[in-house]
Each structure stands twice: as structure tokens, then as C-alpha cells.
Design an enzyme around this catalytic site. Structure first.
Site, short mmCIF file in Angstrom:
data_model
loop_
_atom_site.label_atom_id
_atom_site.label_comp_id
_atom_site.label_asym_id
_atom_site.label_seq_id
_atom_site.Cartn_x
_atom_site.Cartn_y
_atom_site.Cartn_z
CG HIS A 53 -2.46 -0.85 1.38
ND1 HIS A 53 -2.71 -1.19 2.10
CD2 HIS A 53 -2.07 -2.05 0.63
CE1 HIS A 53 -3.81 -2.20 1.53
NE2 HIS A 53 -2.83 -3.12 0.78
CD GLU A 55 -1.83 3.98 3.54
OE1 GLU A 55 -1.86 3.45 2.35
OE2 GLU A 55 -3.10 3.87 3.80
CB CYS A 83 -6.45 -0.60 5.33
SG CYS A 83 -4.88 -1.50 5.47
CB CYS A 86 -2.02 1.29 6.12
SG CYS A 86 -1.56 0.61 4.53
#
Length: 149
Positions: A53, A55, A83, A86
Site C-alpha cells: 500500500h 502508506e 486500512c 497501514c
């Protein structure tokens, strides 16, 4: 120092992710001096890595560059509510401030779902600012998924 939002750079990363066929989420990590130290868009498909992801990618890059697993005083700008995975990484990295755009009622981990930062076992709770450029971030996501259906 004057506050400067870096959400436009995160949106540019989200647009680039969409162009690669990735879910359009972008992130930018900023040092305490206001310098961009890392920026990325999602790369889960490209890297065949469910943890890639935006992040996570910027946290990994910055930590590697600094030789530290902690980023105290750093700000993270991300186009979508992080999420749970993260949000946990943000907490573990001790990021000072999180700025995000669109809310994610389905998979969010900050204001929705797991609400990682409000959990008593959260190692660190950053300052959270939501809704920054939310309309544009939401539009990118809706257009991406509309094209796929």
C-alpha cells in the site's frame, strides 16, 4: 514554519497508481522541516505484494533512508483513510500527524472498522486530520472502480 499541505502530491501519486492499474491511493511523507522524504502510490499488483500500500511503501523508504524504524515528527498525507494494516504501521513508526482525504467505510482502520488509534493497545496515536481534498480523492476511486465493473 507555515503549514503547507502535500495532498496534491499524494493525489498525483494516486493518479499514477490508477494509470498502472492499481487502486488509486497515494501517500507522501514529510519531514519535520517540511521536506518530502518519500512518496508513492499503491503497487500491490505490480509487486505481487498485498502489503504494498502507498502508506507502507513511503514508511519503508523513509525508514531505510534514515536507518531507523521510527519517524517521530513526520507527517503523512494519504488520499484514502488508511486500512488497519497501514494504521498499525503508522502507529509503530510513531508518525506525528496523519492527513487523509476520502473516508473508507468499507476498509478504513482509523475512523471506521478496527479504529486502530482508539484501541488501548495502540503504541502511538498520531494527530489525525481527515477530509483533505476528499472530493477529488473519492472521485478518483469511484471512477477507477466504475471502469472496472
Amino acid at each position: 514554519m507555515t503549514f503547507r499541505s502535500h495532498m496534491e502530491a499524494a493525489l498525483a501519486e494516486a493518479r499514477a497508481a490508477a494509470a498502472r492499474g492499481e487502486v488509486p491511493v497515494g501517500a507522501v511523507l514529510v519531514s519535520p522541516r517540511g521536506e518530502v522524504v518519500a512518496q508513492a502510490g499503491n503497487r500491490t499488483r505490480e509487486l505481487s505484494d498485498p502489503t504494498a500500500h502507498a502508506e507502507i511503501l513511503v514508511i519503508r523508504e523513509a525508514c531505510a533512508a534514515l536507518g531507523s524504524e521510527r519517524l517521530p515528527g513526520y507527517d503523512l498525507y494519504v488520499t484514502l483513510e488508511p486500512c488497519a494494516m497501514c494504521a498499525t504501521a503508522i502507529s509503530a513508526a510513531r508518525i506525528a500527524r496523519l492527513y487523509y482525504g476520502a473516508a473508507d467505510p468499507k476498509s478504513g482502520g482509523v475512523a471506521h472498522g478496527a479504529r486502530v488509534f482508539s484501541h488501548p493497545q495502540a503504541h502511538h496515536v498520531p494527530e489525525v486530520y481527515d477530509g483533505i481534498a476528499a472530493d477529488e480523492a473519492e472521485h478518483l476511486l469511484k471512477a477507477f472502480f466504475k471502469d472496472r465493473r
